[in-house]
Design an enzyme around this catalytic site. Structure first.
Site, PDB file in Angstrom:
ATOM      1  N   ASP A 211      18.848  -2.573  -3.664  1.00  0.00           N
ATOM      2  CA  ASP A 211      17.035  -2.342  -4.681  1.00  0.00           C
ATOM      3  C   ASP A 211      16.644  -2.786  -2.625  1.00  0.00           C
ATOM      4  O   ASP A 211      17.592  -3.401  -1.975  1.00  0.00           O
ATOM      5  CB  ASP A 211      16.603  -3.526  -5.288  1.00  0.00           C
ATOM      6  N   ASP A 213      14.452  -5.195  -2.975  1.00  0.00           N
ATOM      7  CA  ASP A 213      13.736  -6.609  -3.825  1.00  0.00           C
ATOM      8  C   ASP A 213      12.196  -5.994  -4.286  1.00  0.00           C
ATOM      9  O   ASP A 213      12.364  -5.165  -4.526  1.00  0.00           O
ATOM     10  CB  ASP A 213      13.804  -7.852  -2.492  1.00  0.00           C
TER      11      ASP A 213
HETATM   12  N1  ADE Z   1      16.680  -7.889  -5.283  1.00  0.00           N
HETATM   13  C1  ADE Z   1      17.531  -8.949  -6.069  1.00  0.00           C
HETATM   14  N2  ADE Z   1      17.629 -10.327  -6.125  1.00  0.00           N
HETATM   15  C2  ADE Z   1      18.656 -10.666  -6.730  1.00  0.00           C
HETATM   16  N3  ADE Z   1      19.710 -10.466  -6.729  1.00  0.00           N
HETATM   17  C3  ADE Z   1      20.511  -9.578  -6.413  1.00  0.00           C
HETATM   18  N4  ADE Z   1      20.921  -8.907  -7.078  1.00  0.00           N
HETATM   19  C4  ADE Z   1      20.732  -7.231  -6.980  1.00  0.00           C
HETATM   20  N5  ADE Z   1      19.404  -7.336  -5.861  1.00  0.00           N
HETATM   21  C5  ADE Z   1      19.164  -8.451  -6.429  1.00  0.00           C
END
Ligand code: ADE
Ligand SMILES: CSC[C@H]1O[C@H](OP(=O)(O)O)[C@H](O)[C@@H]1O
Length: 292
Positions: A211, A213
């Site tokens: 992703d 974030d």
């Molecule tokens: N955006 C994110 N922040 C923290 N841990 C994660 N693991 C996968 N995506 C994450």
């Protein structure tokens, strides 16, 4: 403590609860002075090599990042004569170029965790490991090659900021991490990498970008469902990368990780208190024996 070396342990993170191709599996329950590990450790054969597999959050994913029994996990792996660890982790991307579905072999860490037991030492035995390079260079190189051979788009290097969780970041935090120069965000690489070094294990992370974030204007802010949806589409590639990594492992550890305690421990061998000697037996065995 067994004497047969296990060249590689795989710590499977979110979405990675099994190791396809691992055969003749024996499940071992290891009792440690630091409590029980995350799960029973599955030891088997992969590509003709002895490999141990541990599901970081348990195979039913029941353990939070801040609840992980990391000292128990690494004590258990060391007691099984494991030499190296590849950690597979889901991470958020803090850079446009690190796209969900890509793999990254990070090169640096920033610690934003708190309250996690992050050393085996203390109680009369002082040690300060060198941690300027938190990952093993030889393992990183092998992981990179393997990930490329698995057909993934792979990035060589990146700064992984380890947050406490379990909530994901606020937008302000996400922007702060970007401004610090971090490329990836996750919740588990520390204290793992420190404990691996203290246990003289080679350690590298294969990070699967799931992703953006929450900093990216054109993308939805991360939630767990998004992470797992991306992982479901991509877990087979990381599993294939791990299989190919086994074929590329150097014969011997042959790197500074294997003797990390020589320059770290302060004090004489004879001065190590008996209870510490006993508690850390698998970790101190080489150093106490004065071996290579
Ligand atoms: N955006 C994110 N922040 C923290 N841990 C994660 N693991 C996968 N995506 C994450
Ligand atoms: C399920 S999303 C957040 C979760 O995923 C990552 O775990 P892992 O490194 O074990 O794959 C991240 O660090 C969080 O723990």
């Amino acid at each position: 403590m067994t004497t047969e070396k296990i060249p590689l342990a795989v710590i499977g993170g979110s979405g990675f609860y099994e190791m396809p191709g691992l055969t003749d599996i024996e499940e071992v329950e290891v009792a440690t002075p630091f409590g029980a590990p995350s799960d029973r450790i599955r030891i088997g054969t992969l590509e003709g090599t002895r490999v141990a597999f541990l599901a970081r959050h348990g195979r039913q994913h029941t353990i939070l990042p801040s609840e992980l029994p990391q000292r128990a996990n690494f004590w258990a792996l060391k007691s099984l004569s494991v030499e190296r660890v590849i950690s597979v982790s889901a991470v958020g991307s803090l850079r446009e170029s690190m796209v969900p579905g890509h793999l990254v072999v990070p090169s640096q860490l920033i610690d934003r965790t708190w309250g996690r037991p992050s050393t085996f030492f203390g109680d009369g035995l002082v040690a300060h490991i060198s941690f300027a390079e938190p990952f093993c260079g030889r393992m990183r190189a092998a992981a990179l090659e393997a990930a490329r051979a698995a057909g993934a788009t792979v990035h060589d290097g990146g700064v992984y900021v380890v947050m406490q969780g379990p909530a994901f970041s606020t937008r302000a935090e996400s922007e702060l991490h970007r401004a610090w120069g971090a490329d990836l965000i996750g919740m588990t690489a520390l204290p793992e990498a420190k404990l691996a070094r203290e246990a003289e294990l080679c350690y590298a992370t294969l990070a699967c970008v799931t992703d953006y974030d929450c900093w990216h204007e054109a993308e939805e802010a991360v939630d767990a469902a998004t992470v797992f949806a991306t992982l479901q589409r991509n877990v087979a590639v990381s599993q294939e990368a791990v299989r190919l990594l086994v074929q590329r492992l150097p014969e011997r550890q042959g790197c500074p990780c294997a003797t990390a305690l020589d320059a770290a421990i302060v004090g004489r061998r004879e001065a190590v208190p008996a209870d510490v000697r006993e508690r850390l037996a698998p970790i101190l065995a080489r150093w106490l024996g004065g071996g290579a």
